[in-house]
Motif scaffolding. Structure first.
Motif, PDB file in Angstrom:
ATOM      1  N   GLU A  10      15.006 -24.307 -39.402  1.00 30.92           N
ATOM      2  CA  GLU A  10      14.510 -22.997 -39.852  1.00 30.92           C
ATOM      3  C   GLU A  10      15.640 -21.854 -39.660  1.00 30.92           C
ATOM      4  OE1 GLU A  10      12.630 -24.835 -37.579  1.00 30.92           O
ATOM      5  OE2 GLU A  10      11.151 -25.298 -38.899  1.00 30.92           O
ATOM      6  N   LYS A  40      12.028 -16.874 -34.332  1.00 29.55           N
ATOM      7  CA  LYS A  40      11.050 -16.984 -35.508  1.00 29.55           C
ATOM      8  C   LYS A  40      10.594 -15.551 -35.442  1.00 29.55           C
ATOM      9  CE  LYS A  40       6.508 -18.677 -36.997  1.00 29.55           C
ATOM     10  NZ  LYS A  40       6.418 -17.743 -38.079  1.00 29.55           N
ATOM     11  N   ASP A  44      11.155 -13.425 -38.937  1.00 32.00           N
ATOM     12  CA  ASP A  44       9.871 -12.994 -39.688  1.00 32.00           C
ATOM     13  C   ASP A  44       9.770 -11.283 -40.096  1.00 32.00           C
ATOM     14  OD1 ASP A  44       8.733 -15.377 -39.789  1.00 32.00           O
ATOM     15  OD2 ASP A  44       7.323 -15.056 -38.014  1.00 32.00           O
TER      16      ASP A  44
END
Length: 135
Positions: A10, A40, A44
């Motif tokens: 990711e 993350k 985001d």
């Protein structure tokens, strides 16, 4: 730059997607998006931290409700690598002592390497023997 160390798939996908989105692969963009991609939460919220139209950082969102101690450290490092930014009156929070005191520290070194590639090379060092008198 080869052999970039990523947290995971990711992180790597985010990094390359952001460079594509900005159309810029200079050292500022590389270090910034690499750093922002570590977590993350920052991935985001990238649009609250970077203005893609103006091509600039949004430092005012350092205090957003979603921020944690670790993500604030990520942002401080990313903002500093972008343009030397430190929070006025809180400059001490941008020191290595404060920034590197989190689980993201191993990746912070990679961000610095991306921002300053000319200083982070591993040049071969010739064997140098100095006598005590020469020191």
């Amino acid at each position: 730059m080869k052999n970039i160390r990523f947290v995971g798939k990711e992180h790597e996908a985010f990094y390359y997607n952001m460079l594509d989105a900005t159309g810029n692969t200079d050292v500022y963009h590389r270090a910034f998006f690499y750093t922002m991609g570590i977590s993350k939460e920052t991935r985001d919220h990238i649009r609250s931290l970077f203005d893609f139209e103006e091509n600039c950082i949004k430092t005012q969102n350092l205090t957003a409700a979603w921020q944690t101690g670790g993500t604030i450290r990520l942002c401080r490092l990313a903002f500093n690598l972008w343009n030397g930014w430190t929070e006025e009156g809180k400059e001490r929070y941008s020191t290595p002592y404060e920034l590197f005191d989190c689980r993201f520290a191993p990746y912070f070194f990679e961000a610095i390497r991306l921002r300053y590639p000319e200083y982070c090379r591993n040049p071969e060092r010739p064997a140098l023997q100095l006598s005590v008198k020469e020191l």
